[in-house]
Design an enzyme around this catalytic site. Sequence first.
Site, PDB file in Angstrom:
ATOM      1  N   CYS A   1       0.856  -1.194   0.000  1.00 28.11           N
ATOM      2  CA  CYS A   1       0.000   0.000   0.000  1.00 28.11           C
ATOM      3  C   CYS A   1       0.894   1.247   0.000  1.00 28.11           C
ATOM      4  CB  CYS A   1      -0.918  -0.002   1.222  1.00 28.11           C
ATOM      5  SG  CYS A   1      -1.777   1.557   1.445  1.00 28.11           S
TER       6      CYS A   1
ATOM      7  N   CYS B   1       0.591   3.428   3.163  1.00 25.18           N
ATOM      8  CA  CYS B   1       1.282   2.830   4.315  1.00 25.18           C
ATOM      9  C   CYS B   1       2.788   3.028   4.178  1.00 25.18           C
ATOM     10  CB  CYS B   1       0.956   1.338   4.422  1.00 25.18           C
ATOM     11  SG  CYS B   1      -0.675   1.012   5.126  1.00 25.18           S
TER      12      CYS B   1
ATOM     13  N   ASP C   1      -0.487  16.117  -2.197  1.00 27.17           N
ATOM     14  CA  ASP C   1      -0.739  15.195  -3.296  1.00 27.17           C
ATOM     15  C   ASP C   1       0.371  15.382  -4.340  1.00 27.17           C
ATOM     16  OD1 ASP C   1      -3.574  13.658  -4.424  1.00 27.17           O
ATOM     17  OD2 ASP C   1      -1.934  14.028  -5.824  1.00 27.17           O
TER      18      ASP C   1
ATOM     19  N   HIS D   1      -4.368   1.357   8.392  1.00 24.11           N
ATOM     20  CA  HIS D   1      -4.822   0.995   7.048  1.00 24.11           C
ATOM     21  C   HIS D   1      -6.302   0.611   7.093  1.00 24.11           C
ATOM     22  CE1 HIS D   1      -4.472  -0.364   2.864  1.00 24.11           C
ATOM     23  NE2 HIS D   1      -5.450  -1.170   3.231  1.00 24.11           N
TER      24      HIS D   1
ATOM     25  N   ASN E   1     -12.872   9.794  -2.430  1.00 27.42           N
ATOM     26  CA  ASN E   1     -13.285   8.891  -3.496  1.00 27.42           C
ATOM     27  C   ASN E   1     -13.416   7.485  -2.919  1.00 27.42           C
ATOM     28  OD1 ASN E   1     -13.212  10.954  -5.429  1.00 27.42           O
ATOM     29  ND2 ASN E   1     -11.019  10.674  -5.749  1.00 27.42           N
TER      30      ASN E   1
ATOM     31  N   HIS F   1      -6.506   3.016   0.455  1.00 28.82           N
ATOM     32  CA  HIS F   1      -6.243   3.370   1.859  1.00 28.82           C
ATOM     33  C   HIS F   1      -6.985   4.689   2.068  1.00 28.82           C
ATOM     34  CE1 HIS F   1      -3.092   3.737   5.318  1.00 28.82           C
ATOM     35  NE2 HIS F   1      -3.982   4.705   5.471  1.00 28.82           N
TER      36      HIS F   1
ATOM     37  N   HIS G   1      -8.475   8.114   2.472  1.00 20.27           N
ATOM     38  CA  HIS G   1      -7.834   9.432   2.454  1.00 20.27           C
ATOM     39  C   HIS G   1      -8.861  10.482   2.032  1.00 20.27           C
ATOM     40  CE1 HIS G   1      -7.368   7.643  -1.534  1.00 20.27           C
ATOM     41  NE2 HIS G   1      -7.432   8.864  -2.019  1.00 20.27           N
TER      42      HIS G   1
ATOM     43  N   HIS H   1      -9.117  14.230   0.220  1.00 11.48           N
ATOM     44  CA  HIS H   1      -8.475  15.297  -0.551  1.00 11.48           C
ATOM     45  C   HIS H   1      -8.973  16.631   0.002  1.00 11.48           C
ATOM     46  CE1 HIS H   1      -7.345  12.705  -4.131  1.00 11.48           C
ATOM     47  NE2 HIS H   1      -8.248  11.937  -3.564  1.00 11.48           N
TER      48      HIS H   1
END
Length: 112
Positions: free
Chosen positions: A4, A7, A30, A46, A85, A96, A98, A100
């Site tokens: 990942c 990770c 990003d 995770h 997303n 994993h 997240h 934005h």
Amino acid sequence: MNDCIFCRIINREIPSTIVYENDSIIAFEDISHMAPVHTLIVPKKHIANILELEDPELLEEITFAIRKVAEIKGVDKTGFRIITNTGDDGCQSVKHLHFHLLGGKKLSEKLD
Ligand code: 5GP
Ligand code: ZN
């Protein structure tokens, strides 16, 4: 071996530009900015996506981190957008969880 990518960023196996970090959350830039401000807020544990998020304390920590990152990036007064997303139709590419944080300009009202 953990393949990942987030990770690996958390474990410092891959470099990133860290904006904010505490025991449970990391926020980093990003790699491919879609707005002048584009920071990812990521729980260190995770978790595949928001459907798998069961810990209300972690949700609270994520909310705190979002506010903190918005301040650090200077968009807390001007506004910003949070996107997570999820799954195939949501075009989630990294599995994993997240968030934005996008801002630094007037964002498009169109979401797709
Ligand atoms: P998703 O499409 O899963 O919602 O978002 C994944 C995001 O991770 C993308 O915006 C992509 O640019 C970013 N990303 C992918 N690989 C890396 C990386 O190695 N480092 C950083 N900083 N961001 C990455
Ligand atoms: Zn992971």
